[in-house]
Structure formats: C-alpha cells, structure tokens
Scaffold this motif. Sequence first.
Motif, mmCIF file in Angstrom:
data_model
loop_
_atom_site.group_PDB
_atom_site.id
_atom_site.type_symbol
_atom_site.label_atom_id
_atom_site.label_comp_id
_atom_site.label_asym_id
_atom_site.label_seq_id
_atom_site.Cartn_x
_atom_site.Cartn_y
_atom_site.Cartn_z
ATOM 1 N N GLU A 125 27.696 12.038 18.275
ATOM 2 C CA GLU A 125 27.072 11.700 19.551
ATOM 3 C C GLU A 125 26.896 10.200 19.729
ATOM 4 O O GLU A 125 26.987 9.673 20.847
ATOM 5 N N PRO A 128 30.630 7.092 20.263
ATOM 6 C CA PRO A 128 31.242 6.554 21.487
ATOM 7 C C PRO A 128 30.547 5.306 22.005
ATOM 8 O O PRO A 128 31.205 4.318 22.365
ATOM 9 N N CYS A 171 35.183 11.886 24.104
ATOM 10 C CA CYS A 171 34.632 10.790 24.907
ATOM 11 C C CYS A 171 35.757 10.137 25.696
ATOM 12 O O CYS A 171 36.944 10.400 25.451
#
Length: 684
Positions: A125, A128, A171
């Motif tokens: 998470e 990116p 992403c």
Amino acid sequence: MSREDFLVELGCQELPPKALNDLSEAFARGIESGLAAASLRHGKIHRYGAPRRLAVRVDSLISQQPEREERIDGPPLSIAFDSNGLPTAAAQGFANKCGASLNQLDKSGSKLCFSRRIPGQSSRELLPAIVEAALAALPIPKRMRWGARREEFVRPTEWLLMLYGEQVIDCCILGQQAGALSYGHRFHHPQAVSVQRPASYLDDLRRAHVLADFAERRRLIERRCQALAEAEGGRAIMPPGLLDEVTALVEWPVPLVCSFEERFLAVPQEALIMTMQDNQKYFCLLDAQGKLLPRFIAVANLESKDAAQIIAGNEKVVRPRLADAEFFFNQDQKYPLQDLNARLAQVVFQAQLGSLQDKAARLAKLSRYIAEGLDLCPEQAERAGLLAKADLVSEMVGEFPAMQGIAGYYYAHRSGEDEAVALAIKEQYLPAGPSSPVPASILGAVLALAERIDTLVGIFAIGQLPSGSKDPYGLRRAALGVLRILIEKKIDLDLPAVLNTAAALYAEKVATDGVAAQVSEFILDRLRAYYEDQGIDFAAYQAVRVLEPVSPYDFNLRVRAVQEFRQLPQAAALAAANKRVHNLLSKSDEKRTGKVEAHYFELPAEFSLFAAIGKAQQAITPLVSARNYSEVLLCLARLDGVVNGFFEVVLVNAENAKIRANRHALLGQLRALFLKVADISLLG
C-alpha cells in the motif's frame, strides 16, 4: 513478519546521457529515504540505469510497517476536571475527539492523555506513494509533457514494472499502469520481457540484450576497449566523464576499432582528440610515447552481422570533423604567430581595460619583471608574455576554444620561437582547476602568474569584485592558482611588489590607488580555504597571517611548521605563555622592548630565562635564515620549562618601575623569538 524483494522499473524514451547516472543515484536515494520515513526495514538497495530505463531493487523488504503507539495530549487536569473531580466539557470533548470513553483516558500526569496502538500499513500500500515521491524529487531542470497527458517527466514514459516478491503492485504512476513486463533491446529483442521476480530482473533483461546495471556496462566497455587498444599496440584514452556518457548511450555495448587517414596526424593531436571525444564520443588511442594513433574505438549499441558496415559508417562520419581541424590548422600556418598579435587590437579584453593587445603588452612587462626577480631570462619571459594571447584569434581556437594555449604552443614552434617560450604559452592556463597540475616549466609558471595577477588587478581596479556566489571573471580561481603556483613550484616571490608593478601598468587606463593591497588581501584570504581542504587548523593559518609575510611560499613554510608544532606536548603551555606575554606587554605603559640589564634581576628565574633566550637566539638565527621553521619551533619548545618556571615565581609588574621595565624588556625578547615564525599566542 515476512520479507520479499521489491523491484521498480520505469521505462521511457532515451534519457539524457549526461544525466543518466545522476538520475539513477537520485532515484535510489529517494526510495531509500521514503522507506526510512515509513519505517520499512530492508536489506541492500541496488540501482540500475540504461538509456530507456531507471530501476531500483530493494532486498528483503518487510511486508508491513511495525505497529506503533500514538500518544495524544489533552487539556491540563485542572481544566479537565472541576473542584469536585467531575469531568468538564473540555474533558468530554477531548474524549470524543479521540473516539474513546473518559475511562480510557490517562489521568496520571499533569494533562489528560490518550494512547492507542496503530497497526502498520502493508508495504504494497505504501510503495506507490514512495516511488511517486522519489520520481518527483529527481534533479530534472526542465520537465516535459507528451501527447494529451498532463504528467511531466524528463522524457515520455512507456511502461512501469513494480513487483513485491512475485506480486504486481497495483498502481498507476506517470500515466503508466504497473505490471510485470519490461522491454528488451530496441532491435535485438523489441518484445516484452516477463520478469517473474525481482531477483531475476538482471538475467531476464540480459537474455533480451539489455545490460541494465550501469556499473556493469561501464566495466565491460572499459575492459573491452583497453583490450582492443592493446591489440592495436596502444592504450585507449578514457576520461571518466566520457566513459559515463558512452555507458549511458548504450544498452548492449559492442566496441569496434575504426581508423582514419594518417595525413590527419599532421594536425595537433589535441584538436583531433577533442573533436573525436566531444562530437563523436569516440575513445582515441595513443602509442607508448603518448602519440596519437590513426585509430579510435566506437561503441555500438548492437551486435551486427556485418560489423564492417558500422565501422565504415563511423569512419565516414569522423572524416569531415578531422578535415575541418586540418583546414583550420593549415589556414593558421599561413602566418607566423607574431602576425596574429596585430589582430588582438580588435578583440576587447574588458571594455574599461582595453583590448587583448593591451593585455599582451602588460603581460610582457609583468613577466619580465617577475623573471628578473627570480634570476631567469627576462627576454624569454617578455617574449612569452607578448605572444601569450596571439592564438586566441587563430582559426583553430575559434573552432576549438579548449585549444587556447595548446595551439599557441604548436604555432610558436612552427614560427621558430624558443622551446621555453612555446611551452610557457601552452602552460599559462595551468592550473585549470583545484585538481589540475601547475605549470611544469618555470617560465610557464612565470607567465601563468602574470596572466592571473594582471586579471585580478585590472578587475579589482574597476570594482568588479566577486559577490556571494557570483564571480564572472573567475577571480577566486585565479587567486588560488597564484597561490598554488607559488607554493607548489617553491617560488619565493614578493607578492605585494609584483601587485604594485601590475597596478602601475594599468595607470593609463584606470585609477589603481590601493588596489594592490586589496588584491593582496583577497589572495591571502584564499589561503584559508586552501589549508582547510588539507586539514590544517585555522589557528595555524591565523598565527602566520598576522605577521603578513610578503611571500606566499614563505607563508606556507611557516604554516606547515606551526601545524607540526601544535602536535608537540609543550605547544599548549607555550601558546598560553605567549598569550600571557602578549597581554602583559600590550597593557604596559613603558612599552619597553630595549636592552635587558642583568643588574636589575632579583630572582634566579630571571637569570635562567635571560640565558635561555640568549642561547635560543644563537641557535635559531641560522635556522631562520634557512627558513627551517620547524627546527626553529623545536628549539623554542625547549624553553617550556624555563618559561613556566619564570611565571611561577616572578611578578612581572613589580612596583619598582625599573625592575618592571626590565622584566617587560625580557619578555619582549622572548616574544620576538617566537614572532620569528608566527604569533604562537593565537594558538591557545
């Protein structure tokens, strides 16, 4: 907590070759910084860079941030509770803000507090945003857009690969959706390359004819080029900057030996090397004597089935470049070097300071003056100064500015000038930088000094002093060059006298009152930074500076001696004693430093110090004459015991005026001994 390797590769159109290595380093640093800020522990970080890609691999990256505790301070207890111990609106509001009940708040301190455990986010998470921030922070002077997109980068992006272990990180960055695909060599393997895991990245691309590791490509190019050069009976000239640039231009390097016509070797080899290196990015070959061979190495970006065609193509491209250099050289041969001097009248040195012809005339006179002071041939020095700038109006220097001085050397030879004069013309621009060598010849050193001093005095006279980071005339560099030449060539020169002579040569152009002293201060100020770079203490520099030696070479001998003296066990005590002596004498009304009269001595310590000073004077006089300052200070260091003994028992400021004056005179002699080298009192 589990760990996996992480890999990110941003594919784009060909990146600027001179910036590639810096971009690669900055990308890796940005990701490392982002991981640290997010408390994501990891192993080694690897950076990769090639013409069409920037990539970073992180070994053993933890899968999740560690859990952390957050503590929130609330209102003071005196406000949170009333006199009856009941919670106020402030306490209830703080509890509501924290999403907790009053019972969950900490009341043990002076304030209400709330603590809670925050689970860490997963690395997938967080990555990116870390990558995006690292790309945004790259040192890109001017970003570009492409197509209808609003994203900006140094070049249009074409793909994005992001893997954590074997999993793609979902992403979109700079308009590219992340995947597990890279792309191989534009010609050998234009298809997509599937990367299974970060650890296989280099091998996967290698099979697709891409060496993604910048350092690996650089080593390969250097090794193969030197092997090819040895096979041709020479060695390859491979400046680090050029090697980096060539490395940044190719994904699959294939060095090839090419040749050019031997007739071009009649041209100064420096011009041929410059044009092949700067314009074509070729590596030139020299023989064992340092002479240019009619060969060069071009690094192709592919393996051709017919390498002869690539070789022929490079030879065809370089021929007009070399022919241009030959043409300019031949044009310049039509006139002797002295004839070019007449053209200098049409070239402005500086609007207020006249033409380059005026500068050449000053250089001739100033070089002669310096040479006379050093017992050199003044006629040769004057001749070198007169011809120093003639090549600036030549065709060769007009096309190849870096040939200034070098062209003059060749043209002076062809015009029948003395070898010493020709070499001085070549060496006048040395040192060209902090790591550049000083002139090898003494006449070259004289001309280089005259050139810099003339510029310094002239520009100071018109008030164009360096300010902050602005130094358009390179005066700081010129001052440091003067110092390096004098110190490294061991030239004992009265600098203020030379500066005064240089100022007098400008008298018809500008007012020069006080300019010589101003320039002298400026030059000596540069010594501070010079010594700092060499790890010499500022105190050693300052202790010598207050004596104002006129010769920077002598200044340097003193500083080195003081720096050695500071390492002696007696140094601190003698420095303190000198400081005490200085303070006593500076406050004395008598200001007596004359003859010491022994019949005024009252204590044995006075006799001891007087005798020690006399003995030291005899010992150091020849050492000072020989400028053996280290031995001078060693001799003076032996006074440590007798000086300390004197101060332990002798009251310098005695009530009897004659005794007091005599003791001041004695201390004046002691201080004068140390001032033969430096003001040791400043070392305390």
